[in-house]
Design an enzyme around this catalytic site. Sequence first.
Site, PDB file in Angstrom:
ATOM      1  N   LEU A  86      -3.024  -3.279  -1.521  1.00  0.00           N
ATOM      2  CA  LEU A  86      -3.196  -4.641  -2.038  1.00  0.00           C
ATOM      3  C   LEU A  86      -1.930  -5.161  -2.711  1.00  0.00           C
ATOM      4  O   LEU A  86      -1.210  -4.411  -3.361  1.00  0.00           O
ATOM      5  CB  LEU A  86      -4.352  -4.651  -3.043  1.00  0.00           C
ATOM      6  N   GLU A  98      -0.243  -9.228  -4.326  1.00  0.00           N
ATOM      7  CA  GLU A  98      -0.656 -10.478  -4.962  1.00  0.00           C
ATOM      8  C   GLU A  98      -1.397 -11.416  -3.987  1.00  0.00           C
ATOM      9  O   GLU A  98      -2.275 -12.176  -4.406  1.00  0.00           O
ATOM     10  CB  GLU A  98       0.589 -11.137  -5.580  1.00  0.00           C
ATOM     11  N   VAL A 113       0.809 -16.375  -0.393  1.00  0.00           N
ATOM     12  CA  VAL A 113       1.585 -16.094  -1.609  1.00  0.00           C
ATOM     13  C   VAL A 113       2.965 -15.613  -1.151  1.00  0.00           C
ATOM     14  O   VAL A 113       3.064 -14.746  -0.270  1.00  0.00           O
ATOM     15  CB  VAL A 113       0.895 -15.028  -2.484  1.00  0.00           C
ATOM     16  N   LEU A 137       4.138 -12.621   1.306  1.00  0.00           N
ATOM     17  CA  LEU A 137       3.793 -11.241   0.955  1.00  0.00           C
ATOM     18  C   LEU A 137       2.969 -10.616   2.074  1.00  0.00           C
ATOM     19  O   LEU A 137       2.094 -11.258   2.657  1.00  0.00           O
ATOM     20  CB  LEU A 137       2.998 -11.194  -0.354  1.00  0.00           C
ATOM     21  N   SER A 138       3.276  -9.357   2.352  1.00  0.00           N
ATOM     22  CA  SER A 138       2.559  -8.617   3.393  1.00  0.00           C
ATOM     23  C   SER A 138       2.731  -7.131   3.120  1.00  0.00           C
ATOM     24  O   SER A 138       3.787  -6.710   2.619  1.00  0.00           O
ATOM     25  CB  SER A 138       3.173  -8.953   4.761  1.00  0.00           C
ATOM     26  N   GLN A 157      -8.102  -2.711  15.586  1.00  0.00           N
ATOM     27  CA  GLN A 157      -7.157  -3.826  15.677  1.00  0.00           C
ATOM     28  C   GLN A 157      -5.708  -3.369  15.806  1.00  0.00           C
ATOM     29  O   GLN A 157      -4.793  -4.173  15.609  1.00  0.00           O
ATOM     30  CB  GLN A 157      -7.346  -4.797  14.512  1.00  0.00           C
ATOM     31  N   MET A 165      -7.481  -4.351   4.272  1.00  0.00           N
ATOM     32  CA  MET A 165      -7.128  -3.021   4.784  1.00  0.00           C
ATOM     33  C   MET A 165      -6.407  -2.251   3.674  1.00  0.00           C
ATOM     34  O   MET A 165      -5.660  -1.309   3.957  1.00  0.00           O
ATOM     35  CB  MET A 165      -6.261  -3.141   6.034  1.00  0.00           C
ATOM     36  N   HIS A 205      -3.608 -10.545  -1.700  1.00  0.00           N
ATOM     37  CA  HIS A 205      -5.030 -10.169  -1.744  1.00  0.00           C
ATOM     38  C   HIS A 205      -5.651 -10.575  -3.082  1.00  0.00           C
ATOM     39  O   HIS A 205      -6.773 -11.061  -3.137  1.00  0.00           O
ATOM     40  CB  HIS A 205      -5.198  -8.648  -1.609  1.00  0.00           C
TER      41      HIS A 205
HETATM   42  O1  PAF Z   1      -6.563  -9.395   7.389  1.00  0.00           O
HETATM   43  C1  PAF Z   1      -6.844  -8.179   7.335  1.00  0.00           C
HETATM   44  O2  PAF Z   1      -6.432  -7.461   6.422  1.00  0.00           O
HETATM   45  C2  PAF Z   1      -7.704  -7.571   8.425  1.00  0.00           C
HETATM   46  O3  PAF Z   1      -7.444  -8.141   9.653  1.00  0.00           O
HETATM   47  C3  PAF Z   1      -9.213  -7.625   8.097  1.00  0.00           C
HETATM   48  C4  PAF Z   1      -9.717  -9.063   8.021  1.00  0.00           C
HETATM   49  C5  PAF Z   1      -9.485  -6.909   6.783  1.00  0.00           C
HETATM   50  C6  PAF Z   1     -10.021  -6.925   9.202  1.00  0.00           C
HETATM   51  O4  PAF Z   1      -9.668  -5.586   9.307  1.00  0.00           O
END
Ligand code: PAF
Length: 279
Positions: A29, A31, A172, A180-181, A57, A26, A33
Amino acid sequence: MKIIENIEALRSTLKNEENIAFVPTMGNLHEGHLSLIRIAKKHADFVVVSIFVNPLQFLPSEDFNQYPRSFNSDCNMLRNLDVDLVFAPNDKILFPVPQEILVLLPPVANKYEGEFRQGFFCGVATIVLKLFNIIQPDIAIFGKKDYQQLHIIRLMVQQFNFAIKILDGEIVRATDGLALSSRNQYLNNAQRLEACNLYQALQSIVNEVKNGHSNFSFLEKKATDKLSERDWKVDYISILDKRTLLPAQANDRELVILAAAQIGKTRLIDNIEFINEHY
Ligand code: PAF
């Protein structure tokens, strides 16, 4: 690196590629990702990253509008990692008509995260299924940070017979242990210092199990109470069998603890896998 917005252009670019790895994101980004993209690079000749903040979601009460978006700096990071293609559709491209057909998930999707974010996994599974159909990758990589998501995607791939190999990437962490988030940036300085206590609470449970404690509900409650005393609002801390995500029995060996808790207005999730050496 190509940046493509529409599905036809994407399909015509991908039609001659034979070994495609896909990392859905999503955006915003970090580390975590980038580590998934490095796995993708190792396993495939052509790496596709999607950037799409999926409205399906988010609950109406959640942070869809505030969710951090940083497309240009994301693309710079991806260019540096030699990603081949970024798929960045807008809502109209993915949802030219309202998405009325949704993936129906098993009961595990209504527990833990699913209990507190109703419909969340249905939204995730539906968008991932659409992205899989559009991109048709050979491999897709998901992070263990979203442990329950990874579990549900694996079930979906298996039960819908997708010919896609799912790989996972380790969590990570910052040096103090915080996973990390993208949502960590909502934390103020004091909350950021406090945030590592969630991981520490999980580590304490692991240590207690290693020391022979086997009353899991007692350990879950103890960790919950400790965090609550520090002003966290704990949604769940659950010790589970990692293969099924059902509550662990005292003699289960491969375990995972899933947790979600809120500090201030920011809700964090974390987990830890471990082996119960006593069995
Ligand atoms: O983990 C995520 O960032 C999201 O849930 C995903 C898998 C990209 C789906 O939107």
